[in-house]
Write an enzyme that holds these catalytic residues in place. Sequence first.
Site, PDB file in Angstrom:
ATOM      1  N   LYS A 180       6.923   1.556   4.580  1.00 43.18           N
ATOM      2  CA  LYS A 180       7.849   0.446   4.527  1.00 43.18           C
ATOM      3  C   LYS A 180       9.594   0.705   4.711  1.00 43.18           C
ATOM      4  O   LYS A 180      10.225   0.012   5.656  1.00 43.18           O
ATOM      5  CB  LYS A 180       7.662  -0.536   3.265  1.00 43.18           C
ATOM      6  CG  LYS A 180       6.467  -1.241   3.435  1.00 43.18           C
ATOM      7  CD  LYS A 180       6.391  -2.470   2.878  1.00 43.18           C
ATOM      8  CE  LYS A 180       5.047  -3.184   2.946  1.00 43.18           C
ATOM      9  NZ  LYS A 180       5.006  -4.549   2.346  1.00 43.18           N
ATOM     10  N   GLU A 202      19.844  -7.017  -3.017  1.00 43.56           N
ATOM     11  CA  GLU A 202      19.091  -7.549  -1.703  1.00 43.56           C
ATOM     12  C   GLU A 202      19.491  -9.262  -1.622  1.00 43.56           C
ATOM     13  O   GLU A 202      19.659  -9.846  -2.697  1.00 43.56           O
ATOM     14  CB  GLU A 202      17.573  -7.352  -1.711  1.00 43.56           C
ATOM     15  CG  GLU A 202      16.795  -7.574  -0.379  1.00 43.56           C
ATOM     16  CD  GLU A 202      15.328  -7.419  -0.792  1.00 43.56           C
ATOM     17  OE1 GLU A 202      14.886  -6.069  -0.659  1.00 43.56           O
ATOM     18  OE2 GLU A 202      14.615  -8.231  -0.983  1.00 43.56           O
ATOM     19  N   HIS A 208      -0.533 -13.189  -2.684  1.00 46.37           N
ATOM     20  CA  HIS A 208      -0.310 -12.598  -1.489  1.00 46.37           C
ATOM     21  C   HIS A 208      -1.531 -12.477  -0.654  1.00 46.37           C
ATOM     22  O   HIS A 208      -1.605 -11.877   0.366  1.00 46.37           O
ATOM     23  CB  HIS A 208       0.002 -11.074  -1.664  1.00 46.37           C
ATOM     24  CG  HIS A 208       1.299 -10.777  -2.355  1.00 46.37           C
ATOM     25  ND1 HIS A 208       2.554 -11.281  -1.744  1.00 46.37           N
ATOM     26  CD2 HIS A 208       1.762 -10.412  -3.538  1.00 46.37           C
ATOM     27  CE1 HIS A 208       3.514 -11.079  -2.791  1.00 46.37           C
ATOM     28  NE2 HIS A 208       2.986 -10.783  -3.852  1.00 46.37           N
ATOM     29  N   ARG A 263      -2.782  -3.946  13.770  1.00 41.78           N
ATOM     30  CA  ARG A 263      -4.324  -4.118  14.064  1.00 41.78           C
ATOM     31  C   ARG A 263      -4.467  -5.544  14.313  1.00 41.78           C
ATOM     32  O   ARG A 263      -3.581  -6.382  14.579  1.00 41.78           O
ATOM     33  CB  ARG A 263      -5.046  -4.084  12.781  1.00 41.78           C
ATOM     34  CG  ARG A 263      -4.434  -4.733  11.624  1.00 41.78           C
ATOM     35  CD  ARG A 263      -5.182  -4.827  10.425  1.00 41.78           C
ATOM     36  NE  ARG A 263      -4.292  -4.958   9.351  1.00 41.78           N
ATOM     37  CZ  ARG A 263      -4.114  -6.210   8.645  1.00 41.78           C
ATOM     38  NH1 ARG A 263      -4.401  -7.336   9.559  1.00 41.78           N
ATOM     39  NH2 ARG A 263      -3.243  -6.494   7.790  1.00 41.78           N
TER      40      ARG A 263
END
Lengths: 506, 168
Positions: free
Chosen positions: A120, A204, A238, A295
């Site tokens: 990531k 952030e 999630h 994918r």
Amino acid sequence: MTRRPMRRVLVANRGEIALRIMRACRDEGLETVAVYSDADAQAPFVRAADQSVRIGPPAPAESYLRIDALIAAAQATGADAVHPGYGFLSERAAFAQAVTDAGLIFIGPPASAIVAMGDKTSARRLMAAAGVPIVPGSTKALTDPDEAAKVATKIGYPVLVKAAAGGGGKGMRIVRTPAELPGALTTASSEALKSFGDGSVYLEKYIELPRHVEIQILADQVRTIHVGERECSIQRRHQKLVEEAPSVAVSAELRERMGAAAVAAGVAVGYRGAGTCEFLLAASGEFYFLEMNTRIQVEHPVTEEVYGVDLVREQLRIASGLPMSIPEGPLVPRGWAIECRITSEDPANGLLPSAGVIQWLRAPAGPGIRWESGVESGSEGTLYYDSMLAKLIAHAPDRARAIAVMQRALQELMVVGVATNVPFHRKLLADPDFQRGDIDIQFLERRPDLMAASDDDAAIERIAIAAALLAEDQRISRRVSAPAGAANAGASASAWTQLARRDGLR
Amino acid sequence: MKYFVTVGERTVEVVVDGEAVTVDGRRTVARIDVVAGSPEVRVEIDGFASTLAVAGRQGTAWQLVVAGGVRDVTVEDERSRHIRLLAGAGKAVAGHAALKAPMPGLVLRILVAVGDSVAAGAPLLALEAMKMENELKAAGPGVVTAVLVTPGQAVAKGQKLLELGPQT
């Protein structure tokens, strides 16, 4: 262009996606090979294949995750290509490499693209360099409050203080004003030190109520294009539960900008085949790259419905060196598609997974309905794999009608033997906020009522009436010992009541 | 025929006389049609039709699938209700309960010890199933009287995990 003729495809997956891929292969005149664990020997996807190979016991680590067994199965059956599906080994660069090294075609991106997107942090750096927007933040750990204040002003409040070593919300603080910053730095840092043994934190930008919007891309040897967005904001822990295409929050102009960013991301890593860039979309219309899924995705059918494409077919074409069959020029979504993931999670039992044999399954049908399932009557739900039983997709000219078609289909659906999350879907689709499209990724956290089992008095009375009538039906059919040719024997003493009676005697 | 139907916490009195059905004193017209060769049943109440399914039945306990949800329903006639009330079966259950595994899985952690007093909804045990961690909670208040499993143990559906006794 390099053509690589393909004749026989081994599908290194199970359940609904294995069946989906085999159907596409059959449509293209390709032969198929299924691999299965002991838990799946009876599964519909195994019967759908031309050949099948047992690869091990039920545990994924001993079957669907065994690269050696999969390559051996491909070689033993004379397969010349391998489709990884989603999950399992689909995003393991080592698998793509092993397939290629064995002289087989990997139906997916090159291993190098999987590697580039797999980490990531390095993916974010790569994307920033390619001009893809990422969530603004500090690139290094911050300890000095003055320096932190400067960074916070630059990226703009509210900001999120995050533990560098973190995860799971520990060492995380939302800061809305400069005055709150020094205190937040101290507490986040000490929390991070306690939880992770490392007190370094970074900043952030905090995105308020973001939507999860992702862009489908396709890349062949010549072109990289985007096939519009999907909105997947309805998630729990999630896990996506409902997806739709297009998104109420995406205008044609925003679609082109997000699409261009996703295409740039794909080009930056030399992508081939079908892939998805996930973004957070802020209420302001700003969007930020999260990650790329290298994918086919679970929710790909909603894109297929509104764009009239077959993404798995395009994967097969691209892998064999053919150009994608999608015409050049901008694509326009036609109507609206919604997907509900039907899982064996019981809302009446805290959404715990429910396992058992599906005694009876009646799938919805009719206009605008698509049913993608890996199970049938008689299938046994196992706890080795994920709890998704099927995907139900509705397609209609607009969102309101797609919701209505989905509601009708959920009424038609009947699953007996395992509890499902259908009551949740029914409540969600009837919810005014959802119907307005007023959703974001925290929607379900704010709305536990949609997940809870609940009944009003009228519903309980209807259940009570039906149950009393069932008991009465049994009492009468038992008393009338059904002489041959009795006028109403067919109506009351059905095969089912006979079965229930036999069970009762056991 | 008079039935006492228990759905969740509520018990409803239903009197069935052909298609004339009285629910807690309110008159309705209702009928069912059992679909041959299937667990599905068509239900029509005051002109509104819906379909449910019978998932199973053991004596007075029925499991139905209604509006997509699984419902455990008890249907007793006057005689069986009378017998049960005489036997005091209703009382024995209250105050003493076992926590059973709602599905097969792996015990991850036990969050209470024998002698602990727990409130309704208190987490008792973490169970892993289908790659998900699930916290099992106390259905009502009580005192932990026995812990029957250990972390790392695989358990079958319905297996007793803990026993709770009445609070003293």
